[in-house]
Enzyme design. Structure first.
Site, PDB file in Angstrom:
ATOM      1  N   HIS A   9       0.791  -1.234   0.000  1.00  0.00           N
ATOM      2  CA  HIS A   9       0.000   0.000   0.000  1.00  0.00           C
ATOM      3  C   HIS A   9       0.821   1.281   0.000  1.00  0.00           C
ATOM      4  O   HIS A   9       0.273   2.365  -0.108  1.00  0.00           O
ATOM      5  CB  HIS A   9      -0.953   0.020   1.201  1.00  0.00           C
ATOM      6  CG  HIS A   9      -0.247   0.327   2.496  1.00  0.00           C
ATOM      7  ND1 HIS A   9       0.436  -0.623   3.197  1.00  0.00           N
ATOM      8  CD2 HIS A   9      -0.108   1.480   3.189  1.00  0.00           C
ATOM      9  CE1 HIS A   9       0.963  -0.071   4.281  1.00  0.00           C
ATOM     10  NE2 HIS A   9       0.656   1.209   4.294  1.00  0.00           N
TER      11      HIS A   9
HETATM   12  C1  UD1 Z   1      -1.714   5.669   5.990  1.00  0.00           C
HETATM   13  C2  UD1 Z   1      -0.392   6.073   6.599  1.00  0.00           C
HETATM   14  C3  UD1 Z   1       0.582   4.892   6.496  1.00  0.00           C
HETATM   15  C4  UD1 Z   1      -0.026   3.638   7.081  1.00  0.00           C
HETATM   16  C5  UD1 Z   1      -1.360   3.372   6.428  1.00  0.00           C
HETATM   17  C6  UD1 Z   1      -2.042   2.158   6.989  1.00  0.00           C
HETATM   18  C7  UD1 Z   1       0.192   8.456   6.306  1.00  0.00           C
HETATM   19  C8  UD1 Z   1       1.083   9.392   5.606  1.00  0.00           C
HETATM   20  N1  UD1 Z   1       0.231   7.180   5.872  1.00  0.00           N
HETATM   21  O1  UD1 Z   1      -1.496   5.437   4.604  1.00  0.00           O
HETATM   22  O2  UD1 Z   1       1.746   5.205   7.226  1.00  0.00           O
HETATM   23  O3  UD1 Z   1       0.850   2.559   6.853  1.00  0.00           O
HETATM   24  O4  UD1 Z   1      -2.203   4.510   6.616  1.00  0.00           O
HETATM   25  O5  UD1 Z   1      -3.109   1.769   6.195  1.00  0.00           O
HETATM   26  O6  UD1 Z   1      -0.489   8.839   7.226  1.00  0.00           O
HETATM   27  N2  UD1 Z   1      -8.719   5.442   1.508  1.00  0.00           N
HETATM   28  C9  UD1 Z   1     -10.009   4.983   1.424  1.00  0.00           C
HETATM   29  N3  UD1 Z   1     -10.645   4.695   2.593  1.00  0.00           N
HETATM   30  C10 UD1 Z   1     -10.067   4.850   3.817  1.00  0.00           C
HETATM   31  C11 UD1 Z   1      -8.748   5.329   3.867  1.00  0.00           C
HETATM   32  C12 UD1 Z   1      -8.088   5.620   2.696  1.00  0.00           C
HETATM   33  O7  UD1 Z   1     -10.567   4.831   0.369  1.00  0.00           O
HETATM   34  O8  UD1 Z   1     -10.707   4.536   4.823  1.00  0.00           O
HETATM   35  C13 UD1 Z   1      -7.994   5.713   0.223  1.00  0.00           C
HETATM   36  C14 UD1 Z   1      -8.183   7.096  -0.307  1.00  0.00           C
HETATM   37  O9  UD1 Z   1      -8.149   7.037  -1.699  1.00  0.00           O
HETATM   38  C15 UD1 Z   1      -6.941   7.797   0.195  1.00  0.00           C
HETATM   39  C16 UD1 Z   1      -5.885   6.705   0.124  1.00  0.00           C
HETATM   40  O10 UD1 Z   1      -6.592   5.520   0.467  1.00  0.00           O
HETATM   41  O11 UD1 Z   1      -6.605   8.916  -0.550  1.00  0.00           O
HETATM   42  C17 UD1 Z   1      -4.726   6.896   1.044  1.00  0.00           C
HETATM   43  O12 UD1 Z   1      -5.182   7.065   2.382  1.00  0.00           O
HETATM   44  P1  UD1 Z   1      -4.274   7.862   3.442  1.00  0.00           P
HETATM   45  O13 UD1 Z   1      -4.898   7.806   4.778  1.00  0.00           O
HETATM   46  O14 UD1 Z   1      -3.900   9.181   2.909  1.00  0.00           O
HETATM   47  O15 UD1 Z   1      -2.938   7.039   3.491  1.00  0.00           O
HETATM   48  P2  UD1 Z   1      -2.688   5.469   3.562  1.00  0.00           P
HETATM   49  O16 UD1 Z   1      -2.120   5.037   2.271  1.00  0.00           O
HETATM   50  O17 UD1 Z   1      -3.848   4.730   4.106  1.00  0.00           O
END
Ligand code: UD1
Length: 367
Positions: free
Chosen positions: A209
């Site tokens: 991820h």
């Molecule tokens: C975040 C953390 C990472 C951790 C990971 C665990 C940061 C910088 N990164 O990354 O360190 O390992 O969480 O999972 O804080 N999205 C959804 N639904 C959700 C959450 C996210 O659809 O409930 C999608 C969205 O398109 C979003 C993308 O995932 O833009 C990324 O989510 P984000 O929380 O920004 O970072 P993670 O990749 O989850």
């Protein structure tokens, strides 16, 4: 909860729910009052609610519902809302976990209001500033009034940056939860593996991820090819899909790659426990594989959990089909238990709670 809480815990992303669960329980056992603030960074049921329910984590007192967005925007929204929440609730300490944007926002909001920050899982370093998490960790450790380090290496990293006061080597809170849940995984084996057509030691678990892997098209292509290679040449692969990559998967993956939704904690742990190997770019999963005595192949150039590589429990591999297939084939648990000096004795949460209790007592004596 009425009145001023001793501790405001800021969480927002999946790994933080896992880390907060044993600590929340330890705080409750010690009679220390805590409220949870959820930033809303993770909001899908599988990424958030499933963990609160599965880990019996108290419901958040507040959900800031910031949702997704570019880093600055997401962190900025959290910062602004956390500032108001801290002012309103007046906690004595703010507790943050790990290295996500929620961690950084919690630490920064509290530090600006002179509320002491306590950081669980402090001192981790990948020395790769292109990782958003590395930036978050470095800043948080420097803002924290108290740093709880999981490993000796983490303590040394802090020392090298001049952080030597109020650093406590407590062990890893994820090991606490792993120990607590170990016995229940055997009971779940058939209900988790059966519907997927998997047999113990006859499959590999993959999770990918990190933006460094998913957002670079040529690297992402090489990762897909590597997973395909393992599924075609070694064993079926079960792959819980992080929402970030949901829309990036080709439709022609072989049936031996079993794509599943993000798994709740106990299901994921069951999958890891009975797998022949784990392929991942997650930080937490590298450790969880070791806690479950499953060898790990990490698709990253570096790791903040270096001790696992040094002990031969984890290998770092470039995403190249031949290398990854070879590494998964060769992956073998060396036998014996996880060396106890690595992550402590499984009582990190109680150690944290005792230290908080002492500081609270000191603050009352000498306000
Ligand atoms: C975040 C953390 C990472 C951790 C990971 C665990 C940061 C910088 N990164 O990354 O360190 O390992 O969480 O999972 O804080 N999205 C959804 N639904 C959700 C959450 C996210 O659809 O409930 C999608 C969205 O398109 C979003 C993308 O995932 O833009 C990324 O989510 P984000 O929380 O920004 O970072 P993670 O990749 O989850």
């Amino acid at each position: 909860m009425t009145g001023r809480p001793l501790i405001m815990t800021v969480v927002g992303a999946r790994p933080q729910f896992v880390k907060a669960a044993p600590v929340s329980r330890a705080l409750a056992r010690a009679g220390l009052s805590e409220i949870l603030v959820h930033t809303g960074q993770h909001y899908d049921w599988e990424m958030s609610q499933a963990f609160f329910e599965g880990l019996s984590l108290p419901a958040p007192a507040v959900n800031l519902e910031v949702g997704s967005g570019p880093h600055g925007q997401q962190t900025g929204r959290m910062l602004s809302l956390l500032e108001s929440t801290i002012l309103e609730r007046q906690p004595q300490f703010v507790l943050v976990y790990g290295d996500t944007n929620s961690t950084l926002a919690g630490a920064l909001a509290a530090a600006k209001l002179y509320v002491p920050v306590m950081h669980v899982e402090a001192g981790l370093r990948s020395f790769n500033r292109k990782m958003p998490e590395e930036v978050n960790r470095v800043v948080t450790d420097h803002l924290a009034a108290v740093n709880f380090a999981p490993t000796q290496l983490a303590v040394s990293n802090l020392q090298q940056e001049g952080i030597t006061e109020n650093v406590f080597l407590v062990g890893d809170v994820m090991l606490d939860l792993a120990r607590e849940t170990e016995a229940s995984l055997e009971d779940r084996k058939s209900s988790v593996l059966g519907p997927l057509g998997l047999t113990p030691s006859g499959y590999v678990v993959a999770t990918i991820h990190r933006p460094e892997n998913t957002d670079d098209p040529s690297r992402w292509k090489a990762i897909l090819e590597s997973v395909r290679g393992v599924a075609e040449e070694v064993a079926p692969v079960v792959w819980p899909i992080h929402p970030r990559v949901r829309h990036q998967l080709p439709s022609d993956l072989p049936a031996t790659i079993k794509l599943v939704p993000p798994a709740p904690y106990l299901e994921m742990q069951t999958l890891v426990r009975f797998a022949s190997a784990v392929i991942t770019d997650s930080g937490g999963l590298q450790k969880e594989a070791a806690f479950r005595q499953t060898p790990c192949v990490t698709l990253r150039p570096e790791t903040e959990w270096r001790e696992l590589v040094e002990c031969g429990l984890n290998v770092l591999v470039e995403p190249d089909r031949t290398f990854v297939v070879q590494a998964v084939r060769a992956a073998k648990w060396p036998g014996g238990d996880l060396p106890p000096h690595l992550y402590g004795n499984g009582h990190a949460a109680d150690a944290i709670s005792q230290i908080i209790d002492r500081r609270h007592a000191d603050a009352r004596r000498d306000p």
